[in-house]
Design a protein around this motif. Sequence first.
Motif, PDB file in Angstrom:
ATOM      1  N   LEU A 200      60.837  91.131  82.449  1.00 31.20           N
ATOM      2  CA  LEU A 200      61.389  89.913  81.867  1.00 31.20           C
ATOM      3  C   LEU A 200      62.508  89.382  82.744  1.00 31.20           C
ATOM      4  O   LEU A 200      63.532  90.027  82.935  1.00 31.20           O
ATOM      5  CB  LEU A 200      61.936  90.181  80.452  1.00 31.20           C
ATOM      6  N   ARG A 201      62.277  88.236  83.319  1.00 30.70           N
ATOM      7  CA  ARG A 201      63.361  87.545  84.026  1.00 30.70           C
ATOM      8  C   ARG A 201      62.934  86.097  84.212  1.00 30.70           C
ATOM      9  O   ARG A 201      61.743  85.787  84.247  1.00 30.70           O
ATOM     10  CB  ARG A 201      63.658  88.197  85.377  1.00 30.70           C
ATOM     11  N   MET A 202      63.917  85.239  84.325  1.00 32.85           N
ATOM     12  CA  MET A 202      63.606  83.847  84.589  1.00 32.85           C
ATOM     13  C   MET A 202      63.297  83.744  86.079  1.00 32.85           C
ATOM     14  O   MET A 202      63.802  84.516  86.885  1.00 32.85           O
ATOM     15  CB  MET A 202      64.792  82.947  84.212  1.00 32.85           C
TER      16      MET A 202
ATOM     17  N   ILE B  68      72.519  73.843  75.044  1.00 27.84           N
ATOM     18  CA  ILE B  68      73.910  74.242  75.313  1.00 27.84           C
ATOM     19  C   ILE B  68      74.853  73.078  74.979  1.00 27.84           C
ATOM     20  O   ILE B  68      75.870  73.253  74.314  1.00 27.84           O
ATOM     21  CB  ILE B  68      74.067  74.667  76.796  1.00 27.84           C
TER      22      ILE B  68
ATOM     23  N   GLY C 298      72.966  87.122  78.612  1.00 24.98           N
ATOM     24  CA  GLY C 298      71.704  86.472  78.953  1.00 24.98           C
ATOM     25  C   GLY C 298      72.017  85.165  79.668  1.00 24.98           C
ATOM     26  O   GLY C 298      71.541  84.093  79.299  1.00 24.98           O
TER      27      GLY C 298
ATOM     28  N   ASN D  93      76.484  88.342  81.980  1.00 26.80           N
ATOM     29  CA  ASN D  93      75.530  89.437  81.751  1.00 26.80           C
ATOM     30  C   ASN D  93      74.093  88.944  81.767  1.00 26.80           C
ATOM     31  O   ASN D  93      73.788  87.866  81.267  1.00 26.80           O
ATOM     32  CB  ASN D  93      75.816  90.099  80.392  1.00 26.80           C
ATOM     33  N   ASP D  94      73.228  89.754  82.327  1.00 23.29           N
ATOM     34  CA  ASP D  94      71.786  89.562  82.188  1.00 23.29           C
ATOM     35  C   ASP D  94      71.129  90.887  82.572  1.00 23.29           C
ATOM     36  O   ASP D  94      71.817  91.835  82.978  1.00 23.29           O
ATOM     37  CB  ASP D  94      71.272  88.405  83.067  1.00 23.29           C
ATOM     38  N   LEU D  95      69.815  90.942  82.448  1.00 27.17           N
ATOM     39  CA  LEU D  95      69.093  92.153  82.852  1.00 27.17           C
ATOM     40  C   LEU D  95      69.250  92.345  84.361  1.00 27.17           C
ATOM     41  O   LEU D  95      69.427  91.373  85.109  1.00 27.17           O
ATOM     42  CB  LEU D  95      67.611  92.024  82.476  1.00 27.17           C
TER      43      LEU D  95
ATOM     44  N   ASN E  47      67.730  90.007  86.994  1.00 29.38           N
ATOM     45  CA  ASN E  47      68.126  88.598  87.037  1.00 29.38           C
ATOM     46  C   ASN E  47      68.636  88.254  88.445  1.00 29.38           C
ATOM     47  O   ASN E  47      69.169  89.110  89.143  1.00 29.38           O
ATOM     48  CB  ASN E  47      69.233  88.361  86.001  1.00 29.38           C
TER      49      ASN E  47
ATOM     50  N   GLY F 132      72.699  94.573  82.847  1.00 27.53           N
ATOM     51  CA  GLY F 132      72.288  95.579  81.862  1.00 27.53           C
ATOM     52  C   GLY F 132      71.737  94.887  80.635  1.00 27.53           C
ATOM     53  O   GLY F 132      71.854  93.674  80.494  1.00 27.53           O
TER      54      GLY F 132
ATOM     55  N   SER G 272      73.216  81.942  74.615  1.00 27.76           N
ATOM     56  CA  SER G 272      72.329  80.840  74.252  1.00 27.76           C
ATOM     57  C   SER G 272      70.909  81.121  74.737  1.00 27.76           C
ATOM     58  O   SER G 272      70.687  81.437  75.909  1.00 27.76           O
ATOM     59  CB  SER G 272      72.834  79.527  74.858  1.00 27.76           C
TER      60      SER G 272
ATOM     61  N   SER H 281      68.843  83.568  74.339  1.00 21.99           N
ATOM     62  CA  SER H 281      68.557  84.885  74.899  1.00 21.99           C
ATOM     63  C   SER H 281      68.173  85.918  73.855  1.00 21.99           C
ATOM     64  O   SER H 281      67.360  86.807  74.126  1.00 21.99           O
ATOM     65  CB  SER H 281      69.789  85.410  75.654  1.00 21.99           C
TER      66      SER H 281
END
Length: 361
Positions: free
Chosen positions: A7-9, A29, A60, A97-99, A102, A132, A150, A152
Amino acid sequence: MEVIEVLRMKEGTGQTSYANNSLLQKQVINMTMPIAQAAIINVYCNMNPTTRTMCMADLGCSSGPNTLFVMYELVRTIYETRDKSGSQSLEFQVYLNDLPKNDFNTIFKSLSGSIEKMGTGLGPCFIMGAPGSFYGRLFPSKTLHFVYSSYSLMWLSQVPKGIENNKGNIYIGSTSPPSVIDAYYRQFKSDFNTFLNCRSEEVLSGGNMVLTILGRESEDQSSREGYYIWELLAMVLNQMVSEGIIEEGKMDTFNIPQYTPSPGEVKLEVEKEGSFIINSLEVSQVDWSASAKGFSTNPIRENEGYDLAECMRAVAEPMLANHFGESIIDNVFRRYSDILSDRMAKEDPKFYNVTIVMVKK
Ligand code: SAH
């Protein structure tokens, strides 16, 4: 499928990147910004007067113009409030923060400019990456004044177990058996509870969280509001199965790790977990056409659905390519664009956003 791996954009700043195809998320947003601004002013006004640093996190955050826009707006809001009240200077610690997969590099590469921007007229603002899963601890205990997220938290930590019977669908769909809806809802409840538990350790008493989740307005779990967009993608994939381009078995084993909750479902989990008091809970809507870039910036735009298909591609391509292979992707999104155009011409489809503001006890 390990969500953390796939999962990632879509990374980078190219034509199909998230950075280039997230206008719809930007509109969300913008629409919810007054809610976040009111909440962060509330935190600022109630902060211990000896505190010199305000710590905040965007969970996210992804990568692209939306990422720094959010934090810039929030920091600016506090500076304007401070100017009016004439109170002492304040420094900001901002965690993005994101996975781990990202595209943090693209954010950090664009930072030098924005630090200057924040520096001129605003004040010291230190930006850090926090890779993380937000379904685990990310920050030290009792350090955060403000948490923002937002679009996520509808992403689950995993595809729910026990949905092998979800044939022909890739999420909840109009033909999904009730057990599939139950499995998705159970996964959401468990994940959201874990999320609240982790944040309850990290957020200071009186700290605020403002979460906007892609969801539903209806309390009916089988309402199309939450799944329509994915059902149309499933239609494309089924079409390609019937033409022999995709194997049926592949289609049957693909399900997305997402749940689009109702306001009531979100409220119930916050109350059950018990660490936060709900300040407000509301639903807003955004038209599917909010992803439209307009002809001038997108000369190859063929039809109404094209920009939305590109927006969904930036979100779903890494997941789809991992499961079905890269080679079908262009074909999938060409067809999806046609279907979306058709529906948008005939109907007025919308996304529903659940925004909750809560205060740590
Ligand atoms: N907030 C941005 C990005 C939304 S896209 C905007 O509004 O434009 C959703 C982001 O959530 C993606 O970047 C995805 O990688 C991230 N995400 C999903 N599950 C996550 C998790 N468990 N932990 C951290 N980030 C997660």
